[in-house]
Enzyme design. Structure first.
Site, PDB file in Angstrom:
ATOM      1  N   LYS A 114      54.382  31.841  38.577  1.00  0.00           N
ATOM      2  CA  LYS A 114      53.558  31.566  39.567  1.00  0.00           C
ATOM      3  C   LYS A 114      53.728  29.954  40.014  1.00  0.00           C
ATOM      4  O   LYS A 114      53.824  29.807  41.292  1.00  0.00           O
ATOM      5  CB  LYS A 114      52.074  31.954  39.763  1.00  0.00           C
ATOM      6  CG  LYS A 114      52.229  33.529  40.125  1.00  0.00           C
ATOM      7  CD  LYS A 114      50.798  33.885  40.435  1.00  0.00           C
ATOM      8  CE  LYS A 114      50.796  35.560  40.714  1.00  0.00           C
ATOM      9  NZ  LYS A 114      49.605  36.107  40.808  1.00  0.00           N
ATOM     10  N   LYS A 196      60.721  42.542  37.778  1.00  0.00           N
ATOM     11  CA  LYS A 196      59.431  43.457  37.996  1.00  0.00           C
ATOM     12  C   LYS A 196      59.246  43.705  39.659  1.00  0.00           C
ATOM     13  O   LYS A 196      59.554  43.050  40.318  1.00  0.00           O
ATOM     14  CB  LYS A 196      58.240  42.658  37.598  1.00  0.00           C
ATOM     15  CG  LYS A 196      56.878  43.597  37.718  1.00  0.00           C
ATOM     16  CD  LYS A 196      55.891  42.711  37.225  1.00  0.00           C
ATOM     17  CE  LYS A 196      55.291  42.039  38.390  1.00  0.00           C
ATOM     18  NZ  LYS A 196      53.839  41.207  38.073  1.00  0.00           N
ATOM     19  N   LYS A 199      54.637  43.086  44.961  1.00  0.00           N
ATOM     20  CA  LYS A 199      54.276  43.125  46.489  1.00  0.00           C
ATOM     21  C   LYS A 199      54.664  41.897  47.191  1.00  0.00           C
ATOM     22  O   LYS A 199      54.698  41.950  48.343  1.00  0.00           O
ATOM     23  CB  LYS A 199      52.733  43.614  46.585  1.00  0.00           C
ATOM     24  CG  LYS A 199      51.829  42.807  45.887  1.00  0.00           C
ATOM     25  CD  LYS A 199      50.467  43.462  45.957  1.00  0.00           C
ATOM     26  CE  LYS A 199      49.632  42.715  44.793  1.00  0.00           C
ATOM     27  NZ  LYS A 199      48.888  43.377  44.224  1.00  0.00           N
TER      28      LYS A 199
HETATM   29  P1  TYM Z   1      47.723  42.976  39.958  1.00  0.00           P
HETATM   30  O1  TYM Z   1      46.821  42.885  41.055  1.00  0.00           O
HETATM   31  O2  TYM Z   1      48.829  41.809  39.771  1.00  0.00           O
HETATM   32  O3  TYM Z   1      48.461  44.389  39.303  1.00  0.00           O
HETATM   33  C1  TYM Z   1      47.511  45.180  39.406  1.00  0.00           C
HETATM   34  C2  TYM Z   1      47.889  46.173  38.131  1.00  0.00           C
HETATM   35  O4  TYM Z   1      49.178  46.771  38.348  1.00  0.00           O
HETATM   36  C3  TYM Z   1      50.122  46.525  37.244  1.00  0.00           C
HETATM   37  N1  TYM Z   1      51.344  46.126  37.810  1.00  0.00           N
HETATM   38  C4  TYM Z   1      52.566  46.948  37.336  1.00  0.00           C
HETATM   39  N2  TYM Z   1      52.717  47.858  36.727  1.00  0.00           N
HETATM   40  C5  TYM Z   1      53.851  48.453  36.352  1.00  0.00           C
HETATM   41  N3  TYM Z   1      54.881  47.857  37.003  1.00  0.00           N
HETATM   42  C6  TYM Z   1      54.808  46.874  37.741  1.00  0.00           C
HETATM   43  N4  TYM Z   1      55.902  46.673  38.696  1.00  0.00           N
HETATM   44  C7  TYM Z   1      53.354  46.447  38.012  1.00  0.00           C
HETATM   45  N5  TYM Z   1      53.125  45.367  38.825  1.00  0.00           N
HETATM   46  C8  TYM Z   1      51.863  45.291  38.667  1.00  0.00           C
HETATM   47  C9  TYM Z   1      49.629  45.094  36.665  1.00  0.00           C
HETATM   48  O5  TYM Z   1      49.881  44.912  35.276  1.00  0.00           O
HETATM   49  C10 TYM Z   1      48.014  45.497  36.735  1.00  0.00           C
HETATM   50  O6  TYM Z   1      47.302  46.402  35.681  1.00  0.00           O
HETATM   51  N6  TYM Z   1      45.073  40.062  36.823  1.00  0.00           N
HETATM   52  C11 TYM Z   1      45.140  41.374  37.099  1.00  0.00           C
HETATM   53  C12 TYM Z   1      43.994  41.938  37.842  1.00  0.00           C
HETATM   54  C13 TYM Z   1      42.806  41.694  37.181  1.00  0.00           C
HETATM   55  C14 TYM Z   1      42.392  42.358  35.914  1.00  0.00           C
HETATM   56  C15 TYM Z   1      41.184  41.962  35.498  1.00  0.00           C
HETATM   57  C16 TYM Z   1      43.104  43.651  35.393  1.00  0.00           C
HETATM   58  C17 TYM Z   1      41.716  40.667  37.329  1.00  0.00           C
HETATM   59  N7  TYM Z   1      40.745  41.152  36.301  1.00  0.00           N
HETATM   60  C18 TYM Z   1      40.680  42.624  34.322  1.00  0.00           C
HETATM   61  C19 TYM Z   1      42.459  44.060  34.112  1.00  0.00           C
HETATM   62  C20 TYM Z   1      41.255  43.618  33.631  1.00  0.00           C
HETATM   63  C21 TYM Z   1      46.153  41.317  38.143  1.00  0.00           C
HETATM   64  O7  TYM Z   1      46.703  40.468  38.797  1.00  0.00           O
HETATM   65  O8  TYM Z   1      46.887  42.491  38.567  1.00  0.00           O
END
Ligand code: TYM
Length: 333
Positions: A114, A196, A199
């Protein structure tokens, strides 16, 4: 509800979710709701680590809550809330910051990525992001955290911080386990299967949004990059086909070997259409239900209010314990 272990997870309302978010995270949430005491958050504070348009962030937050519910995350059966509504998350982050070392955060893959993609705004929050995530999890003493593969490193830091705190101040936090599904933990871009699905990809054909309609979904799959050869088989030399087969299996619940048999002798073109159809069959009803729920903002506000009260009750207890253990004067008023 008694004797169940606790599960926590969250998604950032930083845009419309992709099929990757759905398959990698949310699809597992519903399955685990009966087995665990589940707490699901909208990680809205996390989104501020990159520039947001305020009105869009608010709209995306409502939309994400509606999407959770339309995916079967029933707010009556779990705690569904907005991270920013429970101030204990930011407070525990401060305490954990005092025991986290800059080197631990600088080596995080997501921070490095990032920092490159948002080079005009490499802020302290971006670096501190995993500590806020650790606070999210530790406040609720979660045993299990279902996430996609890209969050594994953040989970390892969370575990390290819990162990560090426990050994410095005596047993306080549960050390959480990640739950990373065997299939679908990393859904790849439809345009570059080495990357990956995200969005924030500049190329809209690279991802399937949970807002895409049937025609758009099928068009995107028709354009998906495949590999040389003509066999439909999952293996390392065929990242494009493997990704499509993985998506197909995740949305239909079929096994990879069965899907390979099903498409034996089928051409790439027809295979891609079949995957598109299966994805559209899954997304269409979810999208319609999401739009229906979204039209009732007062219902969503009630869900947020109820969720925040229940989350706060747990978070406050953990934070008071932490404050006491580190030596802060107890608040008695
Ligand atoms: P975020 O919002 O980027 O993504 C949400 C969830 O989607 C999963 N993910 C994917 N899984 C499979 N293939 C992909 N291409 C893909 N892209 C995203 C991510 O692994 C995630 O599980 N930091 C986290 C949000 C968060 C969180 C937490 C998660 C904040 N606090 C505490 C668990 C526990 C995040 O940015 O996810």
């Amino acid at each position: 509800m008694e004797n169940k272990k606790t599960l926590f997870s969250a998604v950032q309302p930083s845009g419309i979710l992709t099929l990757g978010n759905y398959v990698g995270a949310i699809s597992n949430w519903k399955r685990l709701i009966e087995e665990y005491d589940c707490i699901y958050a909208l990680a809205d504070l996390h989104t501020l680590t990159v520039k947001q348009v305020p009105a869009e962030l608010r709209a995306h937050s409502y939309e994400l809550a509606a999407l959770y519910i339309s995916c079967g995350i029933d707010p009556e059966k779990c705690i569904l809330f907005c991270q920013s509504h429970v101030h204990e998350h930011a407070e525990l982050t401060w305490i954990l910051n005092t025991m986290t070392y800059p080197g631990e955060l600088q080596r995080m893959t997501q921070f490095k990525d990032k920092s490159k993609s948002h080079s005009d705004n490499v802020n302290m929050g971006l670096m501190d992001y995993p500590v806020l995530m650790a606070s999210d999890i530790l406040l609720y003493n979660a045993h299990l955290v279902p996430v996609g593969a890209d969050q594994k490193q953040h989970l390892e830091l969370t575990r390290d911080l819990a162990i560090r705190f426990n050994s410095r101040y005596s047993d306080t936090f549960v050390v959480p386990e990640p739950y990373i599904a065997k299939t679908g933990a990393k859904i790849m871009s439809l345009q570059d299967p080495e990357k990956k699905m995200s969005k924030s990809d500049a190329n809209v054909n690279a991802f399937i949004s949970m807002n895409d309609d049937r025609d758009t979904i099928i068009k995107k799959f028709k354009r998906a990059v495949t590999d040389s050869g003509n066999e439909i088989r999952a293996d390392e030399s065929k990242p494009g086909i493997t990704n499509l087969l993985t998506i197909y299996c995740c949305v239909t619940g079929k096994e990879l070997c069965d899907a390979e048999k099903e498409f034996d002798g089928v051409g790439y073109g027809n295979f891609k259409i079949a995957v598109g159809e299966a994805v559209a069959d899954l997304i269409e009803p979810v999208r319609c239900e999401k739009d229906r729920i979204l039209s009732d903002k007062s219902y969503l506000d009630k869900v947020f209010a109820d969720g925040a009260l229940r989350a706060e009750h747990i978070a406050r207890k953990t934070l008071s314990k932490v404050y006491r253990k580190v030596g802060l004067v107890e608040r008695k008023f």
